[in-house]
Design an enzyme around this catalytic site. Structure first.
Site, short mmCIF file in Angstrom:
data_model
loop_
_atom_site.label_atom_id
_atom_site.label_comp_id
_atom_site.label_asym_id
_atom_site.label_seq_id
_atom_site.Cartn_x
_atom_site.Cartn_y
_atom_site.Cartn_z
N CYS A 138 0.86 -1.40 0.07
CA CYS A 138 0.08 -0.11 0.07
C CYS A 138 0.87 1.29 -0.05
O CYS A 138 1.31 1.40 1.07
CB CYS A 138 -0.94 0.21 1.18
SG CYS A 138 -1.91 1.63 1.33
N CYS A 141 -0.34 3.93 2.32
CA CYS A 141 -0.10 3.80 3.67
C CYS A 141 1.54 3.98 3.95
O CYS A 141 1.88 4.40 5.11
CB CYS A 141 -0.46 2.42 4.08
SG CYS A 141 -1.86 2.02 3.43
N ASP A 142 2.33 3.82 3.34
CA ASP A 142 3.73 3.33 3.67
C ASP A 142 4.79 4.33 2.75
O ASP A 142 5.94 4.02 3.02
CB ASP A 142 4.18 2.01 3.40
CG ASP A 142 3.40 1.18 4.50
OD1 ASP A 142 2.87 1.59 5.56
OD2 ASP A 142 3.12 0.04 4.13
#
Length: 337
Positions: A138, A141-142
């Site tokens: 993701c 997300c990261d």
């Protein structure tokens, strides 16, 4: 089989399932959550979560899931940490659904499906070992964890190109690896990627292996040319696998309408499925966003849809709910005509 008929049974957990549980428990519906052995969903395998509102310092994925679960439990949610192996869903409004768990059958007036979706994996050596230690699924997300490092992206569809273009704002260089010279992505996405100065399209290569590099933040991918068979190594800071998702809808396929990829279909902006009293939320229905916050929002919608359904839909009588005898049987038959 218990004679109790639950108001709401939630199959699955994660942000969608636990939010649905929170809302239905606050509505005094006493929901039962069949949360699965791997309760908490994909966030249970995520480390730092920095984009969920209300946590300015960030929060670990498992801690966030525990907080959501605890909040739902505070208002009366009950949990079964087990898997639903079969669902028998009624066709008529007001009908009673059945959820089979551990050989026992649970009856329910409404069911909320929130089984989520799993990231498709490459299945190469080192992938599992490096998950959340350099390998992610993701970018939203990261991405920030790999600022100013070389970033590897694997995939050839629109999702992979979207990830790569997004990651090019963070990494010193982004290398998108795909097994063919042609891409499944739309032309406009490919053109945008080619226009990015720090984004390289590396074809036709596949990832053979992932492993630790020499430095503490270095990882290495072994790449194989699918035409020549030659291999080479690429050092990277972070790798993002973007080869798709697998919605966990197998247990309801054949009863609930799904699309070509297996995502559950819902009606308009609601969470209603083709079965009355059955609602679906979270990554099980979401092709596009797949974020914890959007899953939680759809869990709220499913809870409200279930609450309104229970308010407005008379329950269909069952043989057990009326006295036995010839007159009772005649009354029961009349309800089914």
């Amino acid at each position: 089989m218990s004679d109790r008929i639950e108001n709401v049974v939630i199959v699955g957990s994660g942000p969608a399932g636990y939010t649905a549980a929170l809302y239905t428990s606050r509505a005094n519906l006493e929901p039962l959550v069949v949360e699965g052995f791997m309760w908490g969903g994909l966030l249970q395998t995520t480390t730092d979560v920095e984009n969920y509102p209300g946590f300015p310092e960030g929060i670990m994925g498992p801690e966030l899931m525990q907080k959501l679960r605890d909040q739902a439990e505070r208002f009366g949610t009950r949990f079964l940490t087990d898997e639903a192996t079969e669902l028998r869903l009624a066709d008529e409004p007001g009908g009673i659904h059945e959820v089979v768990v551990g050989g026992e059958t649970i009856k329910a007036r409404t069911v909320v499906l929130s089984m989520g979706a799993e990231h498709k994996k490459l299945g190469v050596p080192g992938e599992e070992e490096l998950a959340n230690q350099g390998v992610s699924y993701c970018a939203t997300c990261d991405a920030a964890f790999f600022r100013d490092r070389v970033i590897l992206v694997v995939g050839g569809g629109d999702s992979a190109f979207e990830e790569a273009i997004f990651l090019s704002k963070f990494g010193s260089k982004v290398v998108l690896v795909h097994r063919r010279d042609e891409f499944r992505a739309s032309k406009i996405m490919v053109d945008r990627a080619r226009a990015a100065e720090n984004l390289e399209l590396k074809t036709p290569f596949v990832v053979e292996e992932l492993h630790h590099g020499e430095g503490p933040y270095e990882r290495v991918a072994t790449l194989r040319n699918t035409v020549t068979g030659e291999t080479e190594e690429l050092a990277f800071g972070g790798a993002f696998i973007a080869i798709g998702h697998e919605p966990q809808s197998a247990v309801v396929r054949g009863q609930i309408d799904v699309d070509d990829e297996g995502y559950v279909k819902v009606q308009g902006r609601s969470t209603r499925t083709n079965k009355p009293g059955v609602f679906a939320a979270g990554d099980l229905v979401d092709h596009t966003y797949r974020q914890a916050i959007t899953a939680a929002g759809s869990g709220c919608q499913a809870a409200l849809d279930a609450e309104w359904y229970l308010r407005d839909t008379p329950e269909v009588p069952t043989p057990e709910s009326i006295p036995h005898g010839d007159l009772a049987e005649a009354q029961w038959a009349a309800t089914r005509s």
